[in-house]
Structure formats: C-alpha cells, structure tokens
Design a protein around this motif. Structure first.
Motif, PDB file in Angstrom:
ATOM      1  N   ARG A 247       0.857  -1.181   0.000  1.00 21.86           N
ATOM      2  CA  ARG A 247       0.000   0.000   0.000  1.00 21.86           C
ATOM      3  C   ARG A 247       0.893   1.230   0.000  1.00 21.86           C
ATOM      4  O   ARG A 247       1.852   1.301   0.770  1.00 21.86           O
ATOM      5  CB  ARG A 247      -0.906  -0.001   1.236  1.00 21.86           C
ATOM      6  N   LEU A 248       0.581   2.198  -0.846  1.00 22.96           N
ATOM      7  CA  LEU A 248       1.337   3.451  -0.917  1.00 22.96           C
ATOM      8  C   LEU A 248       0.473   4.590  -0.397  1.00 22.96           C
ATOM      9  O   LEU A 248      -0.653   4.790  -0.861  1.00 22.96           O
ATOM     10  CB  LEU A 248       1.762   3.740  -2.358  1.00 22.96           C
ATOM     11  N   HIS A 249       1.016   5.330   0.573  1.00 25.96           N
ATOM     12  CA  HIS A 249       0.334   6.524   1.075  1.00 25.96           C
ATOM     13  C   HIS A 249       1.183   7.739   0.722  1.00 25.96           C
ATOM     14  O   HIS A 249       2.354   7.822   1.102  1.00 25.96           O
ATOM     15  CB  HIS A 249       0.137   6.451   2.595  1.00 25.96           C
ATOM     16  N   VAL A 250       0.582   8.674  -0.004  1.00 27.08           N
ATOM     17  CA  VAL A 250       1.278   9.883  -0.430  1.00 27.08           C
ATOM     18  C   VAL A 250       0.819  11.059   0.425  1.00 27.08           C
ATOM     19  O   VAL A 250      -0.384  11.308   0.558  1.00 27.08           O
ATOM     20  CB  VAL A 250       1.024  10.176  -1.926  1.00 27.08           C
ATOM     21  N   ILE A 251       1.779  11.791   1.001  1.00 28.12           N
ATOM     22  CA  ILE A 251       1.459  12.959   1.824  1.00 28.12           C
ATOM     23  C   ILE A 251       1.621  14.215   0.966  1.00 28.12           C
ATOM     24  O   ILE A 251       2.736  14.532   0.529  1.00 28.12           O
ATOM     25  CB  ILE A 251       2.378  13.036   3.060  1.00 28.12           C
ATOM     26  N   PRO A 252       0.543  14.932   0.703  1.00 25.94           N
ATOM     27  CA  PRO A 252       0.619  16.126  -0.148  1.00 25.94           C
ATOM     28  C   PRO A 252       1.549  17.193   0.436  1.00 25.94           C
ATOM     29  O   PRO A 252       1.479  17.512   1.623  1.00 25.94           O
ATOM     30  CB  PRO A 252      -0.831  16.625  -0.181  1.00 25.94           C
ATOM     31  N   GLY A 253       2.437  17.697  -0.406  1.00 29.89           N
ATOM     32  CA  GLY A 253       3.321  18.794  -0.007  1.00 29.89           C
ATOM     33  C   GLY A 253       4.535  18.391   0.804  1.00 29.89           C
ATOM     34  O   GLY A 253       5.386  19.238   1.097  1.00 29.89           O
ATOM     35  N   GLN A 264       3.571  12.897  12.047  1.00 27.50           N
ATOM     36  CA  GLN A 264       2.415  12.359  12.761  1.00 27.50           C
ATOM     37  C   GLN A 264       1.444  11.685  11.807  1.00 27.50           C
ATOM     38  O   GLN A 264       0.835  10.658  12.143  1.00 27.50           O
ATOM     39  CB  GLN A 264       1.718  13.476  13.544  1.00 27.50           C
ATOM     40  N   GLU A 265       1.293  12.225  10.602  1.00 24.65           N
ATOM     41  CA  GLU A 265       0.435  11.580   9.613  1.00 24.65           C
ATOM     42  C   GLU A 265       1.005  10.216   9.224  1.00 24.65           C
ATOM     43  O   GLU A 265       0.265   9.227   9.109  1.00 24.65           O
ATOM     44  CB  GLU A 265       0.284  12.449   8.366  1.00 24.65           C
ATOM     45  N   ALA A 266       2.332  10.169   9.040  1.00 21.21           N
ATOM     46  CA  ALA A 266       2.982   8.911   8.685  1.00 21.21           C
ATOM     47  C   ALA A 266       2.800   7.874   9.789  1.00 21.21           C
ATOM     48  O   ALA A 266       2.464   6.705   9.530  1.00 21.21           O
ATOM     49  CB  ALA A 266       4.462   9.137   8.412  1.00 21.21           C
ATOM     50  N   ILE A 267       3.007   8.293  11.034  1.00 20.84           N
ATOM     51  CA  ILE A 267       2.850   7.373  12.163  1.00 20.84           C
ATOM     52  C   ILE A 267       1.400   6.905  12.276  1.00 20.84           C
ATOM     53  O   ILE A 267       1.124   5.736  12.550  1.00 20.84           O
ATOM     54  CB  ILE A 267       3.317   8.055  13.463  1.00 20.84           C
ATOM     55  N   GLY A 268       0.463   7.811  12.034  1.00 18.59           N
ATOM     56  CA  GLY A 268      -0.939   7.440  12.066  1.00 18.59           C
ATOM     57  C   GLY A 268      -1.266   6.390  11.012  1.00 18.59           C
ATOM     58  O   GLY A 268      -2.042   5.463  11.268  1.00 18.59           O
TER      59      GLY A 268
END
Length: 276
Positions: A247-253, A264-268
């Motif tokens: 699964r790939l999660h991309v964080i905008p910006g 914190q978003e990554a850890i979540g």
C-alpha cells in the motif's frame, strides 16, 4: 561506558557482551534501554523500547535511519507503537553517519555491511525469549528504507512486515549515472560534506532493488511526500506495484524528511495499517 540517552536513568543495568545497558524512561508508555548488538567484530549501538505493561513474547519493529542519520530517527515510533503492544529497536549503522555511536568512519560506509548488520539484529531478536519471532517488522527511512527493502527480500521468512518511508530506491541508478564505469569512481566522494570511500559506489553498481524486492511476499506500507526532491515518488509507485501486497500513502506537499505534522500523519498511517 555508554553515553546516557536523554531521559531519567532508572536504577537498572545488566551486562551484554561486556557492555553496560542503561534503562531510560522517555515517556509513560514504554521503558527504553540502550542495547549493543554484535555482528562479528562490529558493535551496533541502539535503543530498545518496551511497553510498560510488557508481558510474554511481543512483536518488535526494527528502525533503520537514512544517510548520515542516527537512532534518533526511530524515537518517534516509541510511544505510538508501544500503545499497540509493540517493542521498537532503533540503532546507529556502523559507519553510517559521522554522528554514529557504533562507528563514525563514513569512509567505510557500505550498503552490503548495513544489510549484514540489519540481518544480525533480526536474528538477535528472533532468539530472545521476550520477542515473538513471527512478528518482526522492519521500518526504514531513505537509505535505511533501501537497506530494509533489500534485507526483507533476503529474510522473507523471518520478517513479517515492512514499512518504507521515502525509501531511496534510486541510490544505484543515481550513482551509476554519476559514475557510469567502476574506473570512474574516485577514492573519496563527498555527499553533503560527508566523506565516503569507493567501496560504497562499487557495490551499488551491482544492485537492482526492484528485481530484488519482489522476493518479499509479506505486507508492505510505503509512505512518501509528493514534493520529495531527493528520491522520486515514481520509484515508490513502481515499488508498490512490484510487491505482492503493498500500500502506498502519499502525503501532499511533504518533502524528503517530514515536518512534525507530516511525521504524525505517517505514524498514524502505520498505526492504522497494523490494526488491519
């Protein structure tokens, strides 16, 4: 004698390989201790965090830092993983940083040595009575993500999960572009003012991460920002398609190296992924 880690030192110490381990208490969710692990004649410094209510055999996350990083990269994982019942071990790659407590001679930095060190750490914990050998997760950032991906492929049976945070899967391609032939490699290369010997660049000439990584068949989570100027998001997209279960999660910006809110978003994302 080991250097103290930030935190209140508890009155507990034990002996391991002739070294003293000091317990520290970074927060209310876990107890952390400095822990040296041997890989032949290589001494690896790290910190092991265990949940306060630790009982029986527990799962463990092993965190690998990036180029010129240290074990501090993994400290953000202590509390959130402890709340889920996970131990965390974060460490300094020998020769992986000018700040490494294991060995700060970056002229001897080597991807193959870092793979060997990570395998030794996995094998160490697999043989500890407090570790569930069926629940060993690797977490790696940047170059540590590259090393973790390669090592997980070598240890498909021993590693249960893999998390790659802005993984530097581009390392071989980047350096082969700069040094197309082995004879082009100088004795010393400086990257961000960190001196590195020619062995590092000779080794990566022969590595194809995408061909290697597909050997890992277990769950994979990849996290990267879409503003990363150091490693290509396209490489993470390619990796997600290469793995059997990713699964790939991309964080905008987000760039290379997350800001506090992005961390914190990554850890979540990791916490939610572990609950599945």
């Amino acid at each position: 004698m080991l250097a103290f880690i930030a935190g209140s030192v508890l009155n507990y110490a034990e002996n391991h390989s002739g070294r003293t381990m000091e317990y520290v208490n970074p927060d209310d969710t876990g107890n952390a201790r400095s822990l040296w692990i041997e890989n032949g004649d290589r001494q690896i410094y790290g910190v092991l965090n265990r949940p306060v209510q630790a009982q029986g055999r527990m799962p463990i996350a092993i965190v690998s830092h990036g180029f010129n990083g240290t074990h501090h990269f993994g400290e953000d994982f202590f509390a959130p993983l402890a709340e889920l019942g996970w131990m965390t071990y974060t460490f300094d790659f020998p020769c992986g940083s000018v700040h490494s407590r294991s060995d700060s001679n970056t002229m001897n930095m080597s991807i193959l040595d870092e793979q060997s060190d990570l395998r030794a750490i996995v094998n160490y914990f697999r043989n500890q009575p407090y570790v569930n050998p069926d629940s060993i997760m690797l977490i790696g950032g940047s170059q540590g993500g590259f090393v973790s991906a390669l090592t997980a492929a070598q240890m498909n049976k021993e590693v249960s999960r893999l998390v790659l945070i802005y993984p530097a899967l581009c390392i071989p391609a980047n350096w082969k572009e700069r040094y197309p032939k082995l004879e082009d490699i100088p004795d010393t290369t400086r990257l961000w003012n960190v001196p590195m010997g020619r062995r590092f660049f000779e080794e990566v000439h022969g590595i194809d991460p995408f061909r290697t990584m597909k050997k890992f068949q277990k769950p994979v989570l990849i996290i990267q920002g879409d503003a990363d100027r150091v490693v290509l998001l396209e490489d993470s997209r390619r990796a997600a398609k290469t793995y059997k279960n990713a699964r790939l999660h991309v964080i905008p910006g987000a760039g290379h190296g997350f800001k506090p809110k992005e961390r914190q978003e990554a850890i979540g994302q990791i916490r939610e992924w572990l609950k599945r």
